[in-house]
Scaffold this motif. Structure first.
Motif, short mmCIF file in Angstrom:
data_model
loop_
_atom_site.label_atom_id
_atom_site.label_comp_id
_atom_site.label_asym_id
_atom_site.label_seq_id
_atom_site.Cartn_x
_atom_site.Cartn_y
_atom_site.Cartn_z
N LEU A 12 40.83 41.54 56.98
CA LEU A 12 41.24 40.89 55.75
C LEU A 12 42.36 39.90 56.00
CD1 LEU A 12 41.59 44.16 53.64
CD2 LEU A 12 39.64 42.58 53.60
N ASP A 13 42.34 38.82 55.25
CA ASP A 13 43.49 37.93 55.13
C ASP A 13 44.43 38.57 54.11
OD1 ASP A 13 45.12 35.61 55.22
OD2 ASP A 13 44.01 34.70 53.57
N CYS A 14 45.64 38.10 54.00
CA CYS A 14 46.56 38.65 53.00
C CYS A 14 46.62 37.77 51.75
CB CYS A 14 47.96 38.82 53.60
SG CYS A 14 49.14 39.46 52.37
N ASP A 15 47.31 36.63 51.84
CA ASP A 15 47.54 35.80 50.66
C ASP A 15 46.22 35.21 50.16
OD1 ASP A 15 50.37 36.15 50.60
OD2 ASP A 15 50.50 34.82 52.33
N GLY A 16 45.90 35.53 48.91
CA GLY A 16 44.65 35.08 48.31
C GLY A 16 43.54 36.11 48.40
N VAL A 17 43.76 37.17 49.18
CA VAL A 17 42.79 38.26 49.32
C VAL A 17 43.43 39.57 48.85
CG1 VAL A 17 41.38 39.59 50.94
CG2 VAL A 17 41.50 37.09 51.14
N LEU A 18 44.43 40.04 49.57
CA LEU A 18 45.17 41.23 49.15
C LEU A 18 46.16 40.91 48.03
CD1 LEU A 18 45.88 42.86 52.63
CD2 LEU A 18 44.44 43.79 50.81
N THR A 19 46.50 39.64 47.88
CA THR A 19 47.36 39.19 46.78
C THR A 19 46.65 38.06 46.05
OG1 THR A 19 48.52 37.39 47.91
CG2 THR A 19 49.38 39.63 48.25
N ASN A 36 47.46 44.96 44.66
CA ASN A 36 46.67 45.67 43.66
C ASN A 36 46.46 47.12 44.10
OD1 ASN A 36 44.02 46.61 42.45
ND2 ASN A 36 44.37 44.72 41.30
N ALA A 37 46.81 48.06 43.23
CA ALA A 37 46.66 49.48 43.55
C ALA A 37 45.20 49.87 43.75
CB ALA A 37 47.28 50.33 42.44
N LYS A 38 44.30 49.23 43.02
CA LYS A 38 42.86 49.53 43.17
C LYS A 38 42.37 49.14 44.56
CE LYS A 38 41.93 49.09 38.25
NZ LYS A 38 43.32 48.87 37.84
N ASP A 39 42.84 48.00 45.06
CA ASP A 39 42.50 47.61 46.43
C ASP A 39 43.03 48.65 47.42
OD1 ASP A 39 41.27 45.21 45.65
OD2 ASP A 39 43.06 44.00 46.04
N GLY A 40 44.25 49.12 47.18
CA GLY A 40 44.84 50.11 48.07
C GLY A 40 44.04 51.39 48.13
N LEU A 41 43.57 51.86 46.99
CA LEU A 41 42.76 53.07 46.97
C LEU A 41 41.43 52.85 47.69
CD1 LEU A 41 43.22 55.92 45.90
CD2 LEU A 41 41.87 55.30 43.91
N GLY A 42 40.83 51.69 47.49
CA GLY A 42 39.60 51.36 48.22
C GLY A 42 39.82 51.35 49.72
N LEU A 43 40.94 50.81 50.14
CA LEU A 43 41.26 50.79 51.57
C LEU A 43 41.43 52.21 52.11
CD1 LEU A 43 43.59 47.70 51.47
CD2 LEU A 43 41.49 47.88 52.83
N ARG A 44 42.06 53.07 51.35
CA ARG A 44 42.19 54.47 51.77
C ARG A 44 40.82 55.13 51.87
NH1 ARG A 44 47.01 54.36 48.37
NH2 ARG A 44 48.81 54.55 49.74
N MET A 45 39.93 54.81 50.92
CA MET A 45 38.58 55.39 50.94
C MET A 45 37.86 55.07 52.24
SD MET A 45 37.31 54.54 47.04
CE MET A 45 35.60 54.93 47.34
N THR A 138 32.89 37.88 45.61
CA THR A 138 33.12 38.97 44.67
C THR A 138 33.25 38.42 43.24
OG1 THR A 138 35.53 38.91 44.92
CG2 THR A 138 34.30 40.35 46.43
N SER A 139 33.10 39.29 42.27
CA SER A 139 33.29 38.89 40.88
C SER A 139 34.77 38.91 40.51
CB SER A 139 32.49 39.82 39.95
OG SER A 139 33.01 41.13 39.99
N ARG A 140 35.59 39.52 41.35
CA ARG A 140 37.03 39.63 41.08
C ARG A 140 37.81 38.65 41.96
NH1 ARG A 140 34.96 44.76 40.33
NH2 ARG A 140 35.70 45.80 38.44
N ASP A 141 38.96 38.25 41.45
CA ASP A 141 39.85 37.33 42.17
C ASP A 141 40.64 38.07 43.24
OD1 ASP A 141 39.03 35.31 40.46
OD2 ASP A 141 40.86 35.34 39.25
N GLY A 142 41.21 37.30 44.16
CA GLY A 142 42.10 37.86 45.17
C GLY A 142 43.29 38.52 44.52
N GLY A 143 43.67 39.69 45.02
CA GLY A 143 44.79 40.43 44.47
C GLY A 143 44.49 41.12 43.16
N LYS A 144 43.24 41.06 42.73
CA LYS A 144 42.86 41.65 41.44
C LYS A 144 41.60 42.52 41.58
CE LYS A 144 44.92 38.21 38.44
NZ LYS A 144 46.00 37.79 38.92
N GLY A 145 41.47 43.16 42.74
CA GLY A 145 40.36 44.08 42.95
C GLY A 145 39.22 43.53 43.80
#
Length: 175
Positions: A12-19, A36-45, A138-145
């Motif tokens: 993953l890239d960070c800025d524009g992807v994780l944020t 985004n906390a939802k991204d974090g949980l997905g990463l843990r999964m 994706t249907s979601r923006d960077g940093g928003k899931g």
């Protein structure tokens, strides 16, 4: 796009992807980022299933270092000018090939890496010319899931989504 069942590493890239790509400085010139906390949980999964995650970014941020530590991402590369070179080295050190890699970026500096990945993705808010060159938008923006959506797609394609959810729930119950 190649077979998602072979994916063993997500880059993953960070800025524009994780944020959301915003780079915010306060009056004291201290930078903040919004993860985004939802991204974090997905990463843990996905980490719980033994799929590796790496973040390769052109900038440097103590906040990103903390976020990766909180999630359990051990492959963090910052201030990287040539992302493809770093990705090649990481893939080799893990005994993998590009057929085992899914990657998500949002702009032209990510394209050399995205072009080589078995599966490439970008968030919904990447520029249209970049979107046109990847496998998945994706249907979601960077940093928003967007990362969570990409991870869930991979897990479902691998037939491991339910296993990932149950493993996550089991870990929460054990705490």
């Amino acid at each position: 796009m190649k077979d998602p069942k072979n994916i063993k590493l997500i880059i993953l890239d960070c800025d524009g992807v994780l944020t959301d790509g915003g780079i915010i400085y306060n009056e004291q010139r201290i930078e903040t980022k919004n993860f985004n906390a939802k991204d974090g949980l997905g990463l843990r999964m996905i980490l719980n299933l033994g799929i590796e995650v790496a973040v390769i970014t052109g900038r440097r941020s103590d906040l990103l270092e903390q976020r990766c530590a909180d999630i359990g991402i051990t492959h963090l590369y910052q201030q990287v000018r040539h992302k493809l070179r770093v990705a090649d080295e990481l893939i080799g050190s893990l005994g993998l090939t590009w057929d085992n890699v899914a990657a998500m970026g949002d702009d032209w500096n990510d394209m050399p890496m995205l072009d080589k990945a078995a599966i490439s993705a970008t968030p919904a808010d990447a520029f249209p010319d970049v979107q046109a060159k990847v496998d998945i938008v994706t249907s979601r923006d960077g940093g928003k899931g967007a990362v969570r959506e990409f991870i869930e797609w991979i897990l479902k394609e691998q037939g491991r989504y339910e296993e990932a959810v149950q493993t996550l729930l089991d870990r929460f119950m054990a705490q």
